[in-house]
Enzyme design. Structure first.
Site, mmCIF file in Angstrom:
data_model
loop_
_atom_site.group_PDB
_atom_site.id
_atom_site.type_symbol
_atom_site.label_atom_id
_atom_site.label_comp_id
_atom_site.label_asym_id
_atom_site.label_seq_id
_atom_site.Cartn_x
_atom_site.Cartn_y
_atom_site.Cartn_z
ATOM 1 N N LYS A 145 94.271 26.397 65.178
ATOM 2 C CA LYS A 145 94.176 26.547 63.721
ATOM 3 C C LYS A 145 92.958 25.798 63.150
ATOM 4 O O LYS A 145 92.377 24.943 63.822
ATOM 5 C CB LYS A 145 95.469 26.041 63.085
ATOM 6 C CG LYS A 145 96.692 26.867 63.475
ATOM 7 C CD LYS A 145 97.916 26.412 62.695
ATOM 8 C CE LYS A 145 99.144 27.231 63.060
ATOM 9 N NZ LYS A 145 100.311 26.865 62.232
ATOM 10 N N TYR B 92 100.974 36.652 58.920
ATOM 11 C CA TYR B 92 102.153 35.839 58.638
ATOM 12 C C TYR B 92 103.152 36.544 57.706
ATOM 13 O O TYR B 92 103.960 35.871 57.056
ATOM 14 C CB TYR B 92 101.731 34.501 58.039
ATOM 15 C CG TYR B 92 101.261 33.496 59.080
ATOM 16 C CD1 TYR B 92 102.147 32.982 60.026
ATOM 17 C CD2 TYR B 92 99.947 33.053 59.121
ATOM 18 C CE1 TYR B 92 101.739 32.059 60.981
ATOM 19 C CE2 TYR B 92 99.521 32.123 60.075
ATOM 20 C CZ TYR B 92 100.431 31.639 60.996
ATOM 21 O OH TYR B 92 100.039 30.717 61.942
ATOM 22 N N HIS C 152 99.143 27.642 66.786
ATOM 23 C CA HIS C 152 100.221 28.623 66.658
ATOM 24 C C HIS C 152 100.478 29.196 68.044
ATOM 25 O O HIS C 152 99.538 29.366 68.821
ATOM 26 C CB HIS C 152 99.787 29.758 65.722
ATOM 27 C CG HIS C 152 100.652 30.977 65.815
ATOM 28 N ND1 HIS C 152 101.796 31.129 65.071
ATOM 29 C CD2 HIS C 152 100.552 32.090 66.599
ATOM 30 C CE1 HIS C 152 102.357 32.289 65.384
ATOM 31 N NE2 HIS C 152 101.623 32.889 66.294
ATOM 32 N N ASN D 181 99.147 22.052 61.590
ATOM 33 C CA ASN D 181 99.755 21.639 62.859
ATOM 34 C C ASN D 181 99.033 22.146 64.107
ATOM 35 O O ASN D 181 99.647 22.363 65.149
ATOM 36 C CB ASN D 181 101.245 21.987 62.880
ATOM 37 C CG ASN D 181 101.510 23.470 62.832
ATOM 38 O OD1 ASN D 181 100.579 24.258 62.650
ATOM 39 N ND2 ASN D 181 102.755 23.865 63.007
ATOM 40 N N GLU E 59 101.064 40.227 68.191
ATOM 41 C CA GLU E 59 100.037 39.309 67.685
ATOM 42 C C GLU E 59 98.755 39.404 68.515
ATOM 43 O O GLU E 59 97.646 39.335 67.976
ATOM 44 C CB GLU E 59 100.586 37.875 67.671
ATOM 45 C CG GLU E 59 101.721 37.725 66.656
ATOM 46 C CD GLU E 59 102.402 36.360 66.671
ATOM 47 O OE1 GLU E 59 102.022 35.484 67.480
ATOM 48 O OE2 GLU E 59 103.322 36.161 65.857
#
Ligand code: CMP
Length: 139
Positions: free
Chosen positions: A11, A51, A117, A114, A128
């Site tokens: 990320k 998302y 993913h 965080n 994905e």
């Protein structure tokens, strides 16, 4: 039989603080083999679509803004039982709750920022992966 590859994204928080190489090396040391990777900045529309499953949740707007705020690194790795193995390796969503030695414990800042993913099922790994890569790019 479980899929032998899975999809992941380093990320913007981790990519832009120079942690991509360390994270990939950390995963390679655990037997993950990098099969495809790219660096890109998601548009807001792409982040919203990726998302979409979280649309309506309180953190959705913040998540979309964050994921489209700067470059990230989508990638595909191979390993036996890959989805489960990578979810184990990255740790809990909130780094405060992540186990020692996991990517999020080592490199994540917060529940929102965080670091990484990882797909949560074989079905999502396929979906994905196709969102970011052509079939010819992956396996
Ligand atoms: P990820 O695995 O990319 O999937 C959904 C993301 O939503 C999750 O990681 C978190 O980064 C983000 N998120 C932000 N706030 C929350 C929250 N309160 N609960 C769960 N996920 C959150």
């Amino acid at each position: 039989m479980a899929l032998n590859y899975t999809f992941s994204i380093i990320k913007p928080d981790a990519f832009n603080s120079g942690k991509a190489g360390k994270i990939v090396a950390h995963l390679e040391a655990q037997g993950f083999v990098l099969k495809a990777a790219r660096v890109m900045q998601l548009s807001k529309k792409q982040a919203e679509e990726f998302y979409a499953v979280h649309r309506g949740r309180p953190f959705y707007g913040e998540l979309v803004e964050f994921m489209s705020s700067a470059p990230c690194m989508p990638f595909i790795v191979q390993k036996d039982n890959a989805v489960h193995a990578l979810r184990d390796a990255i740790g809990a969503t909130d780094p405060a709750e992540a186990a020692a030695g996991t990517v999020r414990k080592l490199y994540a800042e917060s529940k929102g920022r965080n670091a990484i993913h990882a797909s949560d099922s074989d079905e999502n790994a396929v979906r994905e992966g196709r969102f970011f890569f052509a079939e010819a790019d992956s396996l």
